[in-house]
Design an enzyme around this catalytic site. Sequence first.
Site, mmCIF file in Angstrom:
data_model
loop_
_atom_site.group_PDB
_atom_site.id
_atom_site.type_symbol
_atom_site.label_atom_id
_atom_site.label_comp_id
_atom_site.label_asym_id
_atom_site.label_seq_id
_atom_site.Cartn_x
_atom_site.Cartn_y
_atom_site.Cartn_z
ATOM 1 N N HIS B 267 0.832 -1.202 0.000
ATOM 2 C CA HIS B 267 0.000 0.000 0.000
ATOM 3 C C HIS B 267 0.874 1.262 0.000
ATOM 4 O O HIS B 267 0.719 2.142 -0.864
ATOM 5 C CB HIS B 267 -0.907 -0.018 1.233
ATOM 6 C CG HIS B 267 -1.790 1.189 1.360
ATOM 7 N ND1 HIS B 267 -3.077 1.214 0.897
ATOM 8 C CD2 HIS B 267 -1.556 2.419 1.880
ATOM 9 C CE1 HIS B 267 -3.608 2.407 1.129
ATOM 10 N NE2 HIS B 267 -2.703 3.153 1.731
ATOM 11 N N GLU B 268 1.795 1.329 0.942
ATOM 12 C CA GLU B 268 2.647 2.525 1.026
ATOM 13 C C GLU B 268 3.536 2.638 -0.206
ATOM 14 O O GLU B 268 3.827 3.741 -0.670
ATOM 15 C CB GLU B 268 3.486 2.511 2.312
ATOM 16 C CG GLU B 268 2.690 2.450 3.617
ATOM 17 C CD GLU B 268 1.630 3.547 3.770
ATOM 18 O OE1 GLU B 268 1.800 4.626 3.182
ATOM 19 O OE2 GLU B 268 0.616 3.300 4.471
ATOM 20 N N HIS B 271 1.767 4.620 -2.758
ATOM 21 C CA HIS B 271 1.891 6.068 -2.517
ATOM 22 C C HIS B 271 3.279 6.569 -2.957
ATOM 23 O O HIS B 271 3.403 7.598 -3.621
ATOM 24 C CB HIS B 271 1.733 6.378 -1.029
ATOM 25 C CG HIS B 271 0.316 6.355 -0.535
ATOM 26 N ND1 HIS B 271 -0.657 7.183 -1.043
ATOM 27 C CD2 HIS B 271 -0.289 5.624 0.436
ATOM 28 C CE1 HIS B 271 -1.805 6.963 -0.396
ATOM 29 N NE2 HIS B 271 -1.615 6.010 0.497
ATOM 30 N N GLU B 297 -4.547 7.936 -2.838
ATOM 31 C CA GLU B 297 -5.076 6.680 -2.311
ATOM 32 C C GLU B 297 -5.412 5.720 -3.451
ATOM 33 O O GLU B 297 -5.337 4.497 -3.283
ATOM 34 C CB GLU B 297 -6.307 6.964 -1.436
ATOM 35 C CG GLU B 297 -6.775 5.803 -0.579
ATOM 36 C CD GLU B 297 -5.865 5.480 0.604
ATOM 37 O OE1 GLU B 297 -4.912 6.248 0.881
ATOM 38 O OE2 GLU B 297 -6.100 4.440 1.246
#
Lengths: 497, 497
Positions: B267-268, B271, B297
């Site tokens: 997830h990170e 980003h 997001e």
Amino acid sequence: MVFENPLVKEILEKYRVLWAIEHAMSLMSWDSETYMPREGYRDRAVARAELSLLQQQLLLRPEFVELVEKADKYEDLNDYERGVVRVLKRSIRIARALPPWLVAERAKVTQEAMVVWREARVRNDFDLFKPYLEKIFDLSRKTADFLGWDKHPYDALLDLYEEGLKTEDVDRILGVLKTNLKQIIDGVLSKGMYPREHPLEKIPYETGKMEAVNKKILEILNYPIGVRSRLDTSAHPFTIDMGINDVRITTRYEGVDFKRTMFSVIHEFGHALYQLQIDPALSYTPIGGGVSLGVHEGQSRFWENIIGRSREFVEFVYPILRENLDFIKDYTPSDIYYYFNTVKPSFIRVDADEVTYNMHILLRTELEKLAITGEIKVSDLPEFWNDYMEKLLGIRPRTYGEGVLQDIHWSMGSVGYFPTYTLGNMVAASMRYAMEKEIKLRERVASGEFETIQNWQKDRIHKYGATYPPKELLRKAIGVDYEPEHLIRYLAEKYLK
Amino acid sequence: MVFENPLVKEILEKYRVLWAIEHAMSLMSWDSETYMPREGYRDRAVARAELSLLQQQLLLRPEFVELVEKADKYEDLNDYERGVVRVLKRSIRIARALPPWLVAERAKVTQEAMVVWREARVRNDFDLFKPYLEKIFDLSRKTADFLGWDKHPYDALLDLYEEGLKTEDVDRILGVLKTNLKQIIDGVLSKGMYPREHPLEKIPYETGKMEAVNKKILEILNYPIGVRSRLDTSAHPFTIDMGINDVRITTRYEGVDFKRTMFSVIHEFGHALYQLQIDPALSYTPIGGGVSLGVHEGQSRFWENIIGRSREFVEFVYPILRENLDFIKDYTPSDIYYYFNTVKPSFIRVDADEVTYNMHILLRTELEKLAITGEIKVSDLPEFWNDYMEKLLGIRPRTYGEGVLQDIHWSMGSVGYFPTYTLGNMVAASMRYAMEKEIKLRERVASGEFETIQNWQKDRIHKYGATYPPKELLRKAIGVDYEPEHLIRYLAEKYLK
């Protein structure tokens, strides 16, 4: 209350943003040397340049300067308030004196010079670095002229690193040291009690185990890791602070000769302790840091040499070494003591023992003075260095890396910095004798009562931050300022008796 | 050249110091969550407050605002230049609208509220947090009023986190999602193909080994650790950047249920990739970052869910898991796929699967809208929360920690933030279908050609930074802006077929 004068309070209100920028810049420096990803230096360089400029602009805001000038005329300021005004006046004076083009030029040249210096040292190629060094001495001379000087341009540069230090002070100190150190060095080498080399210097260690040793020693010294401080790894050991509640030191692990990392940690601990013991009431003010490089180095050298290399400290750390490093079992505490205290004329300043160390400073100081006036040309520096080294310590560098290219300082534009190392050595020794009049230093070390020693430092020196100018602080605290006799006495007592 | 207009160039020159402060503040945030010693927060808080204020002052310098207003009247600006003016106008508008007392009050309240919230959650004591929450909704309402709004005060708050987002947009989107998700959730639960729980959720792992897995996955995803990025550990995973050459992510290791740390890393990474792929020419400008929370997001959810939870990705990472985690040998890739994709109505948003996740957002959004207008009192929130949770997912929280006290957002004063999570989920799904028209996504994942996917993201979205407003960027890149149909289609295809 420490600060009562309303004008000074107003100054401190307005100053806090400058402190905040300093806080950020310190963190940026720490990060650059520890965790920053490689390519991050590009963005970091831009941010650093912008924030330096901003700092300058905020310091020189007319309404701020006016407040400081107004406060300077008050006669009933207390010591802390006077300290604030003194430090700010000094910063303003320096910031005003140096034209922006000079600051920018210096930043540009040194940024490139640091890269070229590394390359030149590796390739043993002085000519590669020469044009940069010429430029740096030229810019340093211009800096001195803009700052203004009376007897010697070197005065102006010395003052940048040590408030109020003059060339004549340095000449007198180094003159006394030169004669006396020569005798002590000859004495210790001919006596042969302290070895030139030690088998432990060749013994490798595991980084993880040595890390455990360093942390254990720091724990014994009451260094509050994780609470108000850190220990990290970097290419060159350093101490930096983001305020009295966040002080960080670093070391490096070379994998062999464990005293190198151990003493770098104790040295940096000495710096850190100064910051950790400053009166919290001075936080976020211009006097909330160590007063000068000389006084700071005095604290680090005190812990590294006076405490760290003493017989009592060896006895105290021996069990820690024994527990973590397998090879220690073959050595007695007395062996370790001599391993910690080998004495040998050597080429590299940072590797020098405490007896020969100041000769390295003598050499650099002479050389800087002559280069800054133009009495000696940059192209003649290597030869001058080697001749002088031979005269002082009887050895002649075979490469530029062993000689003129060994230190990073000049590539960073730091001319006039080296003498503060010798100031530190003197302060450490003087502090020792002053302390011994009141507490039994050896017994405290032997029993691990380091807190008593640290409290003494706190009450006499640390808690004041930069409240008093360096010499005034030292005279109040230890009776003398920068005087070589205690250092000479200490070295003679330790190495010749 | 990207920037040619001389006025815009002058603006960017003057803007760079604002970027530098942002750079420093980002590093300060990163450090606070990773390496800062415990007591360092005191000095850090002072520095942060000073620098925020300084940022504000520099942004609102009359000569700077004038330049921006002047540039805004130019008609022949290119897209990048227009982007710079748009983003700055927005920042100036917000900074000007909020009176300093409100900003200061908000900072003070949230600083305390974050501490109290932690305490209240641990002690399961809503009353402890209630006065702070009342104050926060009150301040949020005042913030909305100062910013100005037309149809609903919530509009003004939404816009703070997602440029141009309106309450009616959010209502429409969540309305469509509510009905459709309900059906999908019922469908997947009754079919029983996707398990509610999985034995792997109970299996412990060694942190060191899981760290190796995470690093290996990041390597495969071309994340340049040590070169332009880092992976560290913190209490809550996050991504932060200090420019395009220094982007850092964090994760946490709970010692059990390895997918939690693994998916937080992916997830990170999503980003981070956004930031790493922005056109370097936009560095140090107001458009050199991601355009909005929703678009950001979208990138993280795309990698976490669309890529990370796909069958193809499981096949691809299986050997890495097998090599590092002993217990994997008892499970097939298909087992791992179902472990990655359990579906279960649950209390905690951050633990929710991709099917039920948006119901959590629906709940918070309804509640924020009602609390901001005063239609519901803060003291009634826990009951409202529990009733609504039961209605949406058929489960009723037994503690405040399972309900109204679970998220940190309100304690930080972030009201209007939650909907951006759902925007992200929609963008991720829409991006997938847009991408599939041009590249065979599944095959790329199966063969580990992640670069093709990343280049697609770069060329369509990432490289532009904040040049275009979010909706405009999305329409250009993927044909739609925030539309729920792709998300519904994706979930239905994956979970019901």
